[in-house]
Design a protein around this motif. Sequence first.
Motif, PDB file in Angstrom:
ATOM      1  N   PRO A   1     -44.949 -30.543  12.740  1.00 28.10           N
ATOM      2  CA  PRO A   1     -45.672 -31.591  13.450  1.00 28.10           C
ATOM      3  C   PRO A   1     -44.900 -32.910  13.411  1.00 28.10           C
ATOM      4  CG  PRO A   1     -47.129 -30.379  11.980  1.00 28.10           C
ATOM      5  CD  PRO A   1     -45.735 -29.967  11.651  1.00 28.10           C
ATOM      6  N   GLN A   2     -44.934 -33.624  14.511  1.00 27.06           N
ATOM      7  CA  GLN A   2     -44.234 -34.902  14.613  1.00 27.06           C
ATOM      8  C   GLN A   2     -45.232 -36.039  14.751  1.00 27.06           C
ATOM      9  OE1 GLN A   2     -40.863 -35.053  14.287  1.00 27.06           O
ATOM     10  NE2 GLN A   2     -40.993 -32.849  13.914  1.00 27.06           N
ATOM     11  N   ALA A   3     -44.724 -37.266  14.691  1.00 22.30           N
ATOM     12  CA  ALA A   3     -45.578 -38.434  14.806  1.00 22.30           C
ATOM     13  C   ALA A   3     -46.243 -38.489  16.168  1.00 22.30           C
ATOM     14  CB  ALA A   3     -44.746 -39.701  14.590  1.00 22.30           C
ATOM     15  N   GLY A   4     -47.446 -39.072  16.206  1.00 20.09           N
ATOM     16  CA  GLY A   4     -48.199 -39.180  17.444  1.00 20.09           C
ATOM     17  C   GLY A   4     -47.569 -40.181  18.408  1.00 20.09           C
ATOM     18  N   LYS A   5     -48.013 -40.137  19.643  1.00 19.77           N
ATOM     19  CA  LYS A   5     -47.448 -40.988  20.682  1.00 19.77           C
ATOM     20  C   LYS A   5     -48.457 -42.031  21.165  1.00 19.77           C
ATOM     21  CE  LYS A   5     -43.698 -38.434  20.803  1.00 19.77           C
ATOM     22  NZ  LYS A   5     -42.411 -38.925  20.306  1.00 19.77           N
TER      23      LYS A   5
ATOM     24  N   LEU B   1     -51.499 -36.204  10.759  1.00 20.26           N
ATOM     25  CA  LEU B   1     -50.059 -36.305  10.549  1.00 20.26           C
ATOM     26  C   LEU B   1     -49.742 -36.882   9.179  1.00 20.26           C
ATOM     27  CD1 LEU B   1     -48.931 -37.555  14.067  1.00 20.26           C
ATOM     28  CD2 LEU B   1     -48.253 -35.400  12.988  1.00 20.26           C
ATOM     29  N   PHE B   2     -50.556 -37.837   8.751  1.00 21.72           N
ATOM     30  CA  PHE B   2     -50.342 -38.431   7.432  1.00 21.72           C
ATOM     31  C   PHE B   2     -50.624 -37.410   6.329  1.00 21.72           C
ATOM     32  CE2 PHE B   2     -52.114 -41.067   3.858  1.00 21.72           C
ATOM     33  CZ  PHE B   2     -50.890 -41.544   3.423  1.00 21.72           C
ATOM     34  N   ILE B   3     -51.710 -36.654   6.461  1.00 25.36           N
ATOM     35  CA  ILE B   3     -51.999 -35.603   5.480  1.00 25.36           C
ATOM     36  C   ILE B   3     -50.868 -34.586   5.459  1.00 25.36           C
ATOM     37  CG2 ILE B   3     -53.496 -33.633   4.964  1.00 25.36           C
ATOM     38  CD1 ILE B   3     -55.871 -35.288   5.786  1.00 25.36           C
ATOM     39  N   ASN B   4     -50.404 -34.215   6.641  1.00 29.39           N
ATOM     40  CA  ASN B   4     -49.293 -33.257   6.725  1.00 29.39           C
ATOM     41  C   ASN B   4     -48.074 -33.761   5.956  1.00 29.39           C
ATOM     42  OD1 ASN B   4     -48.167 -30.750   8.146  1.00 29.39           O
ATOM     43  ND2 ASN B   4     -46.659 -32.313   8.705  1.00 29.39           N
TER      44      ASN B   4
ATOM     45  N   ASN C   1     -46.564 -31.729   2.754  1.00 27.22           N
ATOM     46  CA  ASN C   1     -45.411 -30.928   3.181  1.00 27.22           C
ATOM     47  C   ASN C   1     -44.062 -31.623   3.097  1.00 27.22           C
ATOM     48  OD1 ASN C   1     -46.716 -28.457   3.958  1.00 27.22           O
ATOM     49  ND2 ASN C   1     -47.502 -29.476   5.782  1.00 27.22           N
ATOM     50  N   ASN C   2     -44.028 -32.919   2.785  1.00 27.90           N
ATOM     51  CA  ASN C   2     -42.763 -33.636   2.800  1.00 27.90           C
ATOM     52  C   ASN C   2     -42.144 -33.682   1.407  1.00 27.90           C
ATOM     53  OD1 ASN C   2     -41.195 -36.414   2.505  1.00 27.90           O
ATOM     54  ND2 ASN C   2     -41.097 -35.801   4.660  1.00 27.90           N
ATOM     55  N   MET C   3     -40.872 -33.309   1.312  1.00 29.33           N
ATOM     56  CA  MET C   3     -40.214 -33.250   0.006  1.00 29.33           C
ATOM     57  C   MET C   3     -40.035 -34.627  -0.617  1.00 29.33           C
ATOM     58  SD  MET C   3     -39.078 -31.347  -2.387  1.00 29.33           S
ATOM     59  CE  MET C   3     -38.874 -29.721  -1.650  1.00 29.33           C
ATOM     60  N   ASP C   4     -39.754 -35.643   0.206  1.00 33.34           N
ATOM     61  CA  ASP C   4     -39.614 -36.995  -0.343  1.00 33.34           C
ATOM     62  C   ASP C   4     -40.919 -37.456  -0.977  1.00 33.34           C
ATOM     63  OD1 ASP C   4     -36.982 -37.200   0.395  1.00 33.34           O
ATOM     64  OD2 ASP C   4     -37.397 -38.188   2.301  1.00 33.34           O
TER      65      ASP C   4
ATOM     66  N   GLU D   1     -44.518 -44.614   6.876  1.00 40.00           N
ATOM     67  CA  GLU D   1     -44.475 -45.601   7.959  1.00 40.00           C
ATOM     68  C   GLU D   1     -43.066 -45.751   8.520  1.00 40.00           C
ATOM     69  OE1 GLU D   1     -48.153 -48.573   6.689  1.00 40.00           O
ATOM     70  OE2 GLU D   1     -46.125 -48.971   5.947  1.00 40.00           O
ATOM     71  N   ALA D   2     -42.073 -45.674   7.654  1.00 36.89           N
ATOM     72  CA  ALA D   2     -40.686 -45.767   8.117  1.00 36.89           C
ATOM     73  C   ALA D   2     -40.320 -44.589   9.013  1.00 36.89           C
ATOM     74  CB  ALA D   2     -39.742 -45.834   6.926  1.00 36.89           C
ATOM     75  N   ALA D   3     -40.851 -43.412   8.669  1.00 42.20           N
ATOM     76  CA  ALA D   3     -40.568 -42.217   9.459  1.00 42.20           C
ATOM     77  C   ALA D   3     -41.458 -42.119  10.698  1.00 42.20           C
ATOM     78  CB  ALA D   3     -40.761 -40.967   8.602  1.00 42.20           C
ATOM     79  N   ASN D   4     -42.576 -42.861  10.686  1.00 44.24           N
ATOM     80  CA  ASN D   4     -43.540 -42.836  11.788  1.00 44.24           C
ATOM     81  C   ASN D   4     -43.908 -44.262  12.175  1.00 44.24           C
ATOM     82  OD1 ASN D   4     -44.574 -39.742  11.891  1.00 44.24           O
ATOM     83  ND2 ASN D   4     -44.230 -40.351   9.765  1.00 44.24           N
TER      84      ASN D   4
END
Length: 422
Positions: free
Chosen positions: A21-25, A321-324, A328-331, A57-60
């Motif tokens: 999943p990617q950031a919303g538009k 997306l934030f929950i994801n 799921n994010n390694m960082d 926030e930096a990634a999205n």
Amino acid sequence: MGAAAATAALAMALTGCGSSPQAGKTGTVEDPVTIRFAWWGNDSRAKTTLEVIKDFEAANPTIKVQGENTEFSSYWDKMATQIAGGTTPDVFAMSGSYPSEYASRGVLLDLDKVKDQIDTSKFAEGTVELGQIDGKQYTLTAGVNAMSMVVDPNVFEAAGVPLPDDETWTWDDYVNIAAEITKKSPAGTFGTTPMSNDSFVAVWARQNGEELYTDDGKKMGISEDTLAKWFEFNKKLMDTGGAPSASQTVEDGSAQPEMTLMGQGKQAMKVSWSNQMTSYSGAPLMMMKLPGESKEPGTWLRSSMEYAISAKSAQSKEAALFINYLVNNMDAASKIKSDRGMPANTELKAGITPLLKETQQKEAKYLDRIADMNITPPKPSPAGSSSTMEVLNRYNTDVLFGKISPQDAAKGVINEVNSNLG
């Protein structure tokens, strides 16, 4: 924890099409969408969470997250006030019976509505189902933990008492070992302290072939005799000298982890959540199975914290997306580590294990042992059960002080909890 076909299908549905999943538009960098995220915890957890929010926030850049941290003791009162006032956060932490209670009142979003934003394909078997209520996915686990026996080997060694074999020991063994440790230790050091917790009582019930609540969640499933034996067990710990006095037990139960007897190196064994071991002390503590687990397992992998989305959120996709990102994010995982329990995402768990302290690695191995037992978890705690722990605590205190018999305490608890569930 084998997954049935229906729950496996739901897990597949949540996985979406298999793409990340990617950031919303819906927003722009100049005018980003803002979501609110509420959780409980201490200053250390708040600091880490705010760092993770900045990374997200930096990634999205189209999404901003407003973090709201509250101490656990006042978190649920604050949530109740916000829900009543129509200011429910978009994303918020849950645990225990609250998901069932909030879902029954229409507070939680059915996560199937945001299935394209959340990926559960890497989750360990059975962990997606922990957030399901009546066939709907209302939460996702932030991490898993389990009931355990935390042991201080230094106290055992100083008392000249050998460590127990957690594949064979019984609750009677536990009582006897606790009494022996107290007898052979300096004044003020004890074998254990009683734990009054509804999840522990649920384990006790399951070891006796019962469940804490009935399948329909309308009343307690544990029998009066089984609950009375639990009260008798706690009093026996004190009467045999394995645990401190009633007043000291109450004081210890309300202390911060590092100020408890276990935290001060003055206790040999403590029934505890697995993810709390590192909170007690910097001493080389150990983690063992609870007594009786090999004969009739009762412990199960549960969510130490869960993430939910408000049914009234105007930014449900961004919230998902934030929950994801959190699960799921390694960082994010490398910062959070096991603070909210071990990640359900198996790749994240493997990735953070080398980063964990020695005690946290012991926790990971313990949870692997519990997972290998394939114990089916009970149904989520039903609506109306959020006060069960307080009821148990109150009656247990009265039993320890000799104000009420174990049998009458069991009868009182069942009557009071059943009225809450009704």
